[in-house]
Design an enzyme around this catalytic site. Sequence first.
Site, PDB file in Angstrom:
ATOM      1  N   TYR A  26     -63.767 -21.762 -41.003  1.00  0.00           N
ATOM      2  CA  TYR A  26     -65.021 -21.289 -40.436  1.00  0.00           C
ATOM      3  C   TYR A  26     -64.876 -19.836 -40.002  1.00  0.00           C
ATOM      4  CZ  TYR A  26     -67.238 -25.915 -40.001  1.00  0.00           C
ATOM      5  OH  TYR A  26     -67.824 -27.121 -40.257  1.00  0.00           O
ATOM      6  N   GLU A  71     -78.020 -27.930 -33.521  1.00  0.00           N
ATOM      7  CA  GLU A  71     -78.673 -27.274 -34.658  1.00  0.00           C
ATOM      8  C   GLU A  71     -79.983 -27.976 -35.021  1.00  0.00           C
ATOM      9  OE1 GLU A  71     -75.720 -27.560 -37.731  1.00  0.00           O
ATOM     10  OE2 GLU A  71     -74.392 -26.145 -36.728  1.00  0.00           O
TER      11      GLU A  71
END
Length: 178
Positions: A26, A71
């Site tokens: 990431y 999210e």
Amino acid sequence: MAKTFKTLDDFLGTHFIYTYDNGWEYEWYAKNDHTVDYRIHGGMVAGRWVTGQEANIVMLTDGIYKVDWTEPTGTDVALVFLPNEGKMHGTIFFPKWVQDHPEITVTYQNDHIDLMEESREKYDTYPKMVVPEFAKITYVGDAGQNNEDVISEAPYDGIVDDIREGRYFDANYKRVKK
């Protein structure tokens, strides 16, 4: 970058690349005291990228930071950074629909919020897939706060190498034009 983290201001504006013990890679940027940007380079949602994600960012104690957010997909994320030790711990709580249909999320999320919300309503959200992992921080860059060049394009093969090897940003942490 040899930087010692002590205060919250030391953390804000920092750009990280890290690899979880499970191999997922990431890239993550503490854009300011309430916003993060990121790109995903490995794992089941590799290719996904997001800018302007609202997040809760706090300092737990000198040099240790916790960041969490939800999210539009319904995925919850909780990260703890220990940058002075070169490590972090993340827990990702993927809704069942993301586990079953990860390809829907592999895009620039900001252009597809409606699709994320629609998928969250259309598909099962439970049981969640919980992924708790330690990670090694492999890159730390001092990008400064609110730098729109940090996460400004889709991930591509080799991007993290370009960043780590100094081919992606100039001395002012602006994107080198191709």
